[in-house]
Enzyme design. Structure first.
Site, PDB file in Angstrom:
ATOM      1  N   ASN A 150       8.117  -3.463   1.380  1.00  0.00           N
ATOM      2  CA  ASN A 150       7.665  -4.615   1.370  1.00  0.00           C
ATOM      3  C   ASN A 150       8.178  -5.258  -0.008  1.00  0.00           C
ATOM      4  OD1 ASN A 150       6.306  -2.543  -0.074  1.00  0.00           O
ATOM      5  ND2 ASN A 150       4.768  -3.653  -0.815  1.00  0.00           N
ATOM      6  N   GLU A 248       2.867   7.509  -3.524  1.00  0.00           N
ATOM      7  CA  GLU A 248       2.215   6.248  -3.569  1.00  0.00           C
ATOM      8  C   GLU A 248       1.908   5.547  -2.517  1.00  0.00           C
ATOM      9  OE1 GLU A 248       1.195   5.237  -6.696  1.00  0.00           O
ATOM     10  OE2 GLU A 248       2.549   6.790  -7.746  1.00  0.00           O
ATOM     11  N   CYS A 282       1.038  -3.917  -1.961  1.00  0.00           N
ATOM     12  CA  CYS A 282       0.000  -2.558  -1.812  1.00  0.00           C
ATOM     13  C   CYS A 282      -1.101  -3.034  -2.831  1.00  0.00           C
ATOM     14  CB  CYS A 282       0.686  -1.276  -2.103  1.00  0.00           C
ATOM     15  SG  CYS A 282       1.459  -1.479  -3.778  1.00  0.00           S
ATOM     16  N   GLU A 461       3.274   6.947 -11.461  1.00  0.00           N
ATOM     17  CA  GLU A 461       4.369   6.676 -11.732  1.00  0.00           C
ATOM     18  C   GLU A 461       4.611   5.974 -12.995  1.00  0.00           C
ATOM     19  OE1 GLU A 461       5.964   4.781  -8.314  1.00  0.00           O
ATOM     20  OE2 GLU A 461       6.813   6.549  -7.533  1.00  0.00           O
TER      21      GLU A 461
HETATM   22  P1  NAD Z   1       5.963   3.915   5.741  1.00  0.00           P
HETATM   23  O1  NAD Z   1       5.134   4.898   5.430  1.00  0.00           O
HETATM   24  O2  NAD Z   1       5.819   3.613   7.398  1.00  0.00           O
HETATM   25  O3  NAD Z   1       7.290   4.350   5.480  1.00  0.00           O
HETATM   26  C1  NAD Z   1       7.821   4.108   4.164  1.00  0.00           C
HETATM   27  C2  NAD Z   1       9.027   5.171   4.000  1.00  0.00           C
HETATM   28  O4  NAD Z   1       8.736   6.393   4.803  1.00  0.00           O
HETATM   29  C3  NAD Z   1      10.156   4.417   5.024  1.00  0.00           C
HETATM   30  O5  NAD Z   1      11.516   4.374   4.207  1.00  0.00           O
HETATM   31  C4  NAD Z   1      10.084   5.203   6.262  1.00  0.00           C
HETATM   32  O6  NAD Z   1      11.420   5.240   6.835  1.00  0.00           O
HETATM   33  C5  NAD Z   1       9.972   6.561   5.509  1.00  0.00           C
HETATM   34  N1  NAD Z   1       9.134   7.608   6.552  1.00  0.00           N
HETATM   35  C6  NAD Z   1       8.481   7.102   7.838  1.00  0.00           C
HETATM   36  N2  NAD Z   1       8.060   8.220   8.291  1.00  0.00           N
HETATM   37  C7  NAD Z   1       8.518   9.404   7.632  1.00  0.00           C
HETATM   38  C8  NAD Z   1       8.575  10.920   7.459  1.00  0.00           C
HETATM   39  N3  NAD Z   1       7.903  11.519   8.776  1.00  0.00           N
HETATM   40  N4  NAD Z   1       9.195  11.621   6.817  1.00  0.00           N
HETATM   41  C9  NAD Z   1       9.929  10.996   5.839  1.00  0.00           C
HETATM   42  N5  NAD Z   1      10.036   9.785   5.447  1.00  0.00           N
HETATM   43  C10 NAD Z   1       9.444   8.585   6.341  1.00  0.00           C
HETATM   44  O7  NAD Z   1       5.458   2.673   5.200  1.00  0.00           O
HETATM   45  P2  NAD Z   1       5.867   1.050   5.392  1.00  0.00           P
HETATM   46  O8  NAD Z   1       5.357   0.548   6.479  1.00  0.00           O
HETATM   47  O9  NAD Z   1       7.356   1.250   4.929  1.00  0.00           O
HETATM   48  O10 NAD Z   1       5.403   0.494   3.840  1.00  0.00           O
HETATM   49  C11 NAD Z   1       3.873  -0.114   4.031  1.00  0.00           C
HETATM   50  C12 NAD Z   1       2.953   0.733   3.231  1.00  0.00           C
HETATM   51  O11 NAD Z   1       3.582   1.283   1.963  1.00  0.00           O
HETATM   52  C13 NAD Z   1       1.662   0.258   3.284  1.00  0.00           C
HETATM   53  O12 NAD Z   1       0.587   1.153   3.477  1.00  0.00           O
HETATM   54  C14 NAD Z   1       1.546  -0.004   1.576  1.00  0.00           C
HETATM   55  O13 NAD Z   1       0.258  -0.122   1.014  1.00  0.00           O
HETATM   56  C15 NAD Z   1       2.225   1.280   0.983  1.00  0.00           C
HETATM   57  N6  NAD Z   1       2.522   0.697  -0.328  1.00  0.00           N
HETATM   58  C16 NAD Z   1       2.221   1.564  -1.212  1.00  0.00           C
HETATM   59  C17 NAD Z   1       2.561   1.157  -2.696  1.00  0.00           C
HETATM   60  C18 NAD Z   1       1.913   1.908  -3.927  1.00  0.00           C
HETATM   61  O14 NAD Z   1       2.661   1.537  -4.712  1.00  0.00           O
HETATM   62  N7  NAD Z   1       0.871   2.712  -3.637  1.00  0.00           N
HETATM   63  C19 NAD Z   1       3.496   0.427  -2.871  1.00  0.00           C
HETATM   64  C20 NAD Z   1       4.123  -0.340  -1.798  1.00  0.00           C
HETATM   65  C21 NAD Z   1       3.726  -0.115  -0.321  1.00  0.00           C
END
Ligand code: NAD
Length: 480
Positions: A150, A248, A282, A461
């Site tokens: 995002n 996060e 997020c 963080e």
């Molecule tokens: P996601 O969990 O699908 O993917 C995030 C990352 O994790 C990607 O690089 C992905 O390739 C990797 N990943 C996926 N499966 C994995 C596994 N089994 N092992 C290791 N790595 C793996 O999330 P997304 O769809 O890319 O992002 C959206 C989500 O992120 C939303 O839920 C949003 O709220 C959250 N988000 C949180 C914050 C925060 O600071 N709390 C900030 C931005 C986004």
């Protein structure tokens, strides 16, 4: 077609398996580049390079490490337009947003931690005339940084910069959905002369490349930002390996509006906190709670102004919302709008895909959507949608709205609008959120702890919290 490469041991290289995955431009709904489909062999090579670089990098004086980071920061700033354009094409976000927020913040992350590490000090505990303790905080080793789609470069650098500043070497994996600016960052690191192996960027799928990072015994620390479900998988993998974890995760943030707020400022900021980056931040406030006496006025003004937000070509300076990141994500958002209808909600505006004219006619756009008439307990109000969709809920008392706000499994951020200072402090204490904004939203000081409670994450963080996370406290006790 443009081919993204991994950055391992200071070189741009193809993945060991020579296979790639398609990378889409969501605003035209078509593949425009290819990204490495890396596997455990690529992670192994990255870990080897990082492990070799660690003794050299970790023993460099902090000022020297900082010099490299400042050089990277300058290069990001020098390439602002190119990076902003790339981020917009890859993610679908308006280029104006990438230029004003994403890319400046990526440069800011490097600059902030380059200087922070030079001011980082540790504790001493004197036991009167018996002994003195002091705490060393050496870097840990090779750290894994996994980030989402995002805010691609913004969040990737938010992890990499403190990890490197503290003296660690990094194996990073950006989201496979938005790999482009991480690739461009690797080019800039080469230009900055960053020593080989200090930072390695390996592209690929979460369940393959990401999982090779979280299971690798040579990576004792993982900093992850992404979905709550993925966070749980990584935690389950990492726990028996005793890895240090920062998670996060997702959110379902409340935006609470009292009738005594500064109305116009609240209204304009609420439009931003609802729909910036197509609601794919997020920290967006997706549940808006409004004190009943103000409800009708707010609803009418908010819906009226939402209808005026231009959804269009992200490369056009006039677009307020661009495309959502992918077709599956658009389908997910639309399915939640359908769910809201089934749960008895009334769609006040939006509620559909938008067909943009011209070159973006096949892109994935969703109209900003406002829904009312739902209880705070229904799925629409409990689950993260992560799109341009907000719900409006009236409330009568402070007690009631605190219960509504705290009713989800998440606890990332909350906004509160009131001119009553006593109430603001009281509620800040009672809201279950890691971040609370009073009369503002997204006002960020990089020194403050950033992160969520409950299923929004583990750890914090930002500022000293990040430097503490990426170092290993070691207490030394000297008897007098
Ligand atoms: P996601 O969990 O699908 O993917 C995030 C990352 O994790 C990607 O690089 C992905 O390739 C990797 N990943 C996926 N499966 C994995 C596994 N089994 N092992 C290791 N790595 C793996 O999330 P997304 O769809 O890319 O992002 C959206 C989500 O992120 C939303 O839920 C949003 O709220 C959250 N988000 C949180 C914050 C925060 O600071 N709390 C900030 C931005 C986004």
């Amino acid at each position: 077609m443009f081919q993204i490469q991994n950055y391992i041991n200071g070189k741009l290289v193809d993945p060991a398996g020579n296979t790639c995955i398609d990378n889409y431009n969501p605003s035209i709904g078509a593949v425009y580049s290819r990204t490495p489909d890396s596997d455990e062999r690529d992670i192994e090579a990255a870990v080897e390079a990082a492990t070799r670089a660690f003794p050299y990098w970790s023993t460099k004086p902090a000022q020297e490490r900082a010099r490299y980071l400042l050089r990277i920061s300058d290069l990001i700033e020098g390439n602002l337009d190119r990076l902003a354009q790339a981020e917009s094409v890859d993610n679908g976000k308006p280029v104006s947003l990438a230029r004003s927020v994403d890319i400046p913040r990526a440069a800011g992350n490097f600059r902030f931690f380059a200087t922070a590490i030079q001011h980082f000090a540790s504790e001493a505990h004197a036991m009167e005339d018996t002994a003195i303790n002091y705490t060393l905080r050496p870097p840990i080793g090779v750290v894994g940084c996994i980030s989402p789609w995002n805010l691609p470069l913004y969040l990737f650098t938010w992890k990499i910069a403190p990890a490197l500043a503290a003296g660690n070497c990094v194996v990073g994996k950006p989201s496979e959905i938005t790999p482009m600016t991480a690739y461009l960052l690797s080019e800039l690191c080469i230009e900055a002369g960053l020593p080989d192996g200090v930072l390695n960027i390996v592209h690929g799928l979460g369940q393959k490349t990401g999982s090779a990072i979280s299971t690798h015994p040579g990576i004792p620390v993982i900093s992850f930002t992404g979905g709550t479900r993925t966070g749980a998988t990584i935690a389950a993998t990492a726990a028996p390996l005793f890895k240090k974890l920062s998670l996060e995760l997702g959110g379902k943030n409340p935006n609470i509006v009292f009738a005594d707020c500064r109305y116009e400022e609240m209204l304009q900021t609420s439009l931003l906190s609802s729909f910036s980056n197509q609601g794919e931040i997020c920290l967006c406030g997706s549940r808006i709670f409004i004190e009943r006496s103000l409800y009708e006025t707010f609803r009418n003004d908010f819906v009226e102004q939402t209808k005026q937000l231009t959804v269009g070509d992200p490369l056009s300076e006039t677009s307020r919302l661009g495309a959502v990141v992918s077709k599956p994500h658009m389908d997910k958002i639309l399915s939640y709008i359908e769910l809201a209808r089934e749960e008895g909600g009334t769609i006040l505006c939006g509620g559909r895909q938008v067909q943009v004219e011209g070159r973006c006619r096949d892109g994935w756009f969703v109209a900003p959507t406002v829904i009312e008439g739902l209880s705070h307990t229904c799925r629409t109000n409990q689950e993260e949608i992560f799109g341009p969709v907000v719900t409006l809920i009236p409330f009568d008392t402070e007690e009631e709205v605190v219960a509504y706000a705290n009713s989800t499994p998440y606890g990332l951020a909350a906004s509160l609008w009131t001119e009553n200072l006593t109430r603001a402090h009281r509620m800040a204490g009672r809201l279950q959120s890691g971040i609370i904004w009073i009369n503002c939203w997204m006002l960020r000081d990089l020194r403050t702890p950033f992160g969520g409670m409950k299923q929004s994450g583990v750890g914090r963080e930002g500022g000293l919290e990040a430097l503490r996370f990426f170092t290993e406290p070691k207490n030394v006790c000297i008897k007098m």
